[in-house]
Write an enzyme that holds these catalytic residues in place. Sequence first.
Site, PDB file in Angstrom:
ATOM      1  N   GLY A 159       0.806  -1.217   0.000  1.00  8.95           N
ATOM      2  CA  GLY A 159       0.000   0.000   0.000  1.00  8.95           C
ATOM      3  C   GLY A 159       0.841   1.270   0.000  1.00  8.95           C
ATOM      4  O   GLY A 159       2.071   1.232  -0.140  1.00  8.95           O
TER       5      GLY A 159
ATOM      6  N   ASP B 188       1.151  -9.101   1.727  1.00  2.61           N
ATOM      7  CA  ASP B 188      -0.070  -8.412   1.291  1.00  2.61           C
ATOM      8  C   ASP B 188      -1.016  -9.486   0.775  1.00  2.61           C
ATOM      9  O   ASP B 188      -0.606 -10.633   0.557  1.00  2.61           O
ATOM     10  CB  ASP B 188       0.240  -7.378   0.196  1.00  2.61           C
ATOM     11  CG  ASP B 188      -0.793  -6.249   0.146  1.00  2.61           C
ATOM     12  OD1 ASP B 188      -0.475  -5.109   0.555  1.00  2.61           O
ATOM     13  OD2 ASP B 188      -1.935  -6.509  -0.297  1.00  2.61           O
TER      14      ASP B 188
ATOM     15  N   TYR C 189     -15.073   3.773   8.919  1.00  5.59           N
ATOM     16  CA  TYR C 189     -13.617   3.839   9.132  1.00  5.59           C
ATOM     17  C   TYR C 189     -13.314   4.370  10.542  1.00  5.59           C
ATOM     18  O   TYR C 189     -12.489   3.813  11.263  1.00  5.59           O
ATOM     19  CB  TYR C 189     -13.034   4.754   8.068  1.00  5.59           C
ATOM     20  CG  TYR C 189     -11.529   4.898   8.064  1.00  5.59           C
ATOM     21  CD1 TYR C 189     -10.696   3.848   7.703  1.00  5.59           C
ATOM     22  CD2 TYR C 189     -10.937   6.128   8.373  1.00  5.59           C
ATOM     23  CE1 TYR C 189      -9.319   4.012   7.657  1.00  5.59           C
ATOM     24  CE2 TYR C 189      -9.558   6.294   8.321  1.00  5.59           C
ATOM     25  CZ  TYR C 189      -8.751   5.229   7.967  1.00  5.59           C
ATOM     26  OH  TYR C 189      -7.391   5.397   7.917  1.00  5.59           O
TER      27      TYR C 189
HETATM   28  N1  LIG Z   1      -2.461   6.823   3.811  1.00  5.64           N
HETATM   29  C1  LIG Z   1      -2.990   7.672   4.690  1.00  5.64           C
HETATM   30  O1  LIG Z   1      -3.164   8.855   4.409  1.00  5.64           O
HETATM   31  C2  LIG Z   1      -3.373   7.177   6.061  1.00  5.64           C
HETATM   32  C3  LIG Z   1      -3.810   8.116   7.018  1.00  5.64           C
HETATM   33  C4  LIG Z   1      -4.192   7.669   8.274  1.00  5.64           C
HETATM   34  C5  LIG Z   1      -4.086   6.324   8.607  1.00  5.64           C
HETATM   35  N2  LIG Z   1      -3.654   5.440   7.662  1.00  5.64           N
HETATM   36  C6  LIG Z   1      -3.616   4.020   8.040  1.00  5.64           C
HETATM   37  O2  LIG Z   1      -2.378   3.427   7.675  1.00  5.64           O
HETATM   38  C7  LIG Z   1      -2.576   2.050   7.320  1.00  5.64           C
HETATM   39  C8  LIG Z   1      -2.019   1.798   5.911  1.00  5.64           C
HETATM   40  O3  LIG Z   1      -2.601   2.730   5.022  1.00  5.64           O
HETATM   41  P1  LIG Z   1      -2.190   2.847   3.477  1.00  5.64           P
HETATM   42  O4  LIG Z   1      -2.434   4.258   3.101  1.00  5.64           O
HETATM   43  O5  LIG Z   1      -0.873   2.245   3.230  1.00  5.64           O
HETATM   44  O6  LIG Z   1      -3.351   1.976   2.824  1.00  5.64           O
HETATM   45  P2  LIG Z   1      -3.440   1.383   1.329  1.00  5.64           P
HETATM   46  O7  LIG Z   1      -4.902   1.259   1.022  1.00  5.64           O
HETATM   47  O8  LIG Z   1      -2.574   2.139   0.406  1.00  5.64           O
HETATM   48  O9  LIG Z   1      -2.815  -0.058   1.529  1.00  5.64           O
HETATM   49  C9  LIG Z   1      -3.463  -1.078   2.255  1.00  5.64           C
HETATM   50  C10 LIG Z   1      -2.912  -2.412   1.784  1.00  5.64           C
HETATM   51  O10 LIG Z   1      -3.642  -3.440   2.475  1.00  5.64           O
HETATM   52  C11 LIG Z   1      -3.837  -4.498   1.573  1.00  5.64           C
HETATM   53  N3  LIG Z   1      -4.966  -5.326   2.008  1.00  5.64           N
HETATM   54  C12 LIG Z   1      -6.285  -5.072   1.876  1.00  5.64           C
HETATM   55  N4  LIG Z   1      -7.007  -6.095   2.370  1.00  5.64           N
HETATM   56  C13 LIG Z   1      -6.123  -6.999   2.827  1.00  5.64           C
HETATM   57  C14 LIG Z   1      -6.250  -8.266   3.458  1.00  5.64           C
HETATM   58  N5  LIG Z   1      -7.449  -8.814   3.704  1.00  5.64           N
HETATM   59  N6  LIG Z   1      -5.125  -8.930   3.810  1.00  5.64           N
HETATM   60  C15 LIG Z   1      -3.903  -8.395   3.573  1.00  5.64           C
HETATM   61  N7  LIG Z   1      -3.721  -7.207   2.965  1.00  5.64           N
HETATM   62  C16 LIG Z   1      -4.815  -6.516   2.607  1.00  5.64           C
HETATM   63  C17 LIG Z   1      -4.064  -3.850   0.222  1.00  5.64           C
HETATM   64  O11 LIG Z   1      -3.790  -4.754  -0.842  1.00  5.64           O
HETATM   65  C18 LIG Z   1      -3.094  -2.673   0.283  1.00  5.64           C
HETATM   66  O12 LIG Z   1      -1.856  -2.978  -0.320  1.00  5.64           O
HETATM   67  C19 LIG Z   1      -4.094   1.826   7.444  1.00  5.64           C
HETATM   68  O13 LIG Z   1      -4.382   1.316   8.738  1.00  5.64           O
HETATM   69  C20 LIG Z   1      -4.667   3.204   7.325  1.00  5.64           C
HETATM   70  O14 LIG Z   1      -5.921   3.308   7.941  1.00  5.64           O
HETATM   71  C21 LIG Z   1      -3.295   5.834   6.399  1.00  5.64           C
END
Ligand SMILES: NC(=O)c1ccc[n+]([C@@H]2O[C@H](COP(=O)([O-])OP(=O)(O)OC[C@H]3O[C@@H](n4cnc5c(N)ncnc54)[C@H](O)[C@@H]3O)[C@@H](O)[C@H]2O)c1
Length: 316
Positions: free
Chosen positions: A11, A34, A138
């Site tokens: 991600g 992943d 969320y």
């Molecule tokens: N990116 C942001 O701006 C942001 C802000 C606040 C919090 N977060 C938190 O950080 C964490 C990561 O965020 P991100 O931006 O990298 O998210 P993203 O959506 O870019 O990546 C999430 C990853 O999880 C994988 N995934 C989905 N379902 C899955 C499953 N069942 N098993 C295994 N993998 C699975 C997806 O393939 C993806 O690669 C999350 O908890 C998110 O809530 C992100």
Amino acid sequence: MKKILVTGALGQIGSELTENLRSTYGEDNIIASDIRRPEQPAGIFEEIDVTKEKEIYEIAKKYNVDTIIHLAALLSAKAEAFPKVAWEINMGGLVNALEAAKELNLKFFTPSSIGAFGPSTPKDNTPQDTLQRPTTMYGVNKVAGELLCDYYYSRFGVDTRGVRFPGLISHVTAPGGGTTDYAVEVYYEAIRKKTYTSYIAEGTRMDMMYMPDALHAIVQLMEANPDRLKHRNAFNITAMSAAPEHFAEAIQKHIPDFKIDYQVDPVRQGIAESWPDAINASAAKEEWGFEAAYDIDDMTADMLDKVREKIKRNSA
Ligand SMILES: NC(=O)c1ccc[n+]([C@@H]2O[C@H](COP(=O)([O-])OP(=O)(O)OC[C@H]3O[C@@H](n4cnc5c(N)ncnc54)[C@H](O)[C@@H]3O)[C@@H](O)[C@H]2O)c1
């Protein structure tokens, strides 16, 4: 941390974090995972679906890791479109990851979000400990997750740690369906078209951070002396509080004829309005020395350079 399993490693955060951890802790000590396979695998990779009860446990055991960094999740806008799936991934995945950490005595990191706040939370200078009544799936997942991580620490002694990330801005991997994704798209469109149509309304401020600061914060918190931590999970952290017009102004310092206009998406605007305008990060500063290096101007200069190079590379 010596040997680390990362879930959701492909991600927006995971793709850069695994690279960063590999250069600090060594190639063989980072196990990326992943639900999908990478196009070009680099380093150790295992397929893990976090909703399957034992998959995290089995891979953590196989590699004898000492830490799990749990990033697999469905983000805010996607979670509103598929609330039941969000519950299964965000809560089911988290409890499976925490169980693996409990069984194998591992350190544990997972991010919460500014989405853990709601319309009744104080909007400005939002305190570390405050009212949290979010109105999105969320947000419900994130508050429950914060409490669950605290519970695994106090009840089972699992070394859980975490931050509330603001919207993260980066250029390596596209964001995965969050409310602040506009703050990444704006840079691509600025370079491609010198114009951007924002789905978030003018004047809507949210906390944001550049990815290098987010990666640094994860490592800094995980390496912090536990005796100094009064909180463990869900530390407020932020680098800037910005609305779409602030990105436009920062971009115009480099591309003077850049223009922004607005076509507001009511769903994402509704989510944005339920979140704080600017959170207070003093607990993170006091307890483990958090400090962001990039403000909106530093970030904009770097983003424009990196995105320009990327677009050139992809079109070559
Ligand atoms: N990116 C942001 O701006 C942001 C802000 C606040 C919090 N977060 C938190 O950080 C964490 C990561 O965020 P991100 O931006 O990298 O998210 P993203 O959506 O870019 O990546 C999430 C990853 O999880 C994988 N995934 C989905 N379902 C899955 C499953 N069942 N098993 C295994 N993998 C699975 C997806 O393939 C993806 O690669 C999350 O908890 C998110 O809530 C992100």
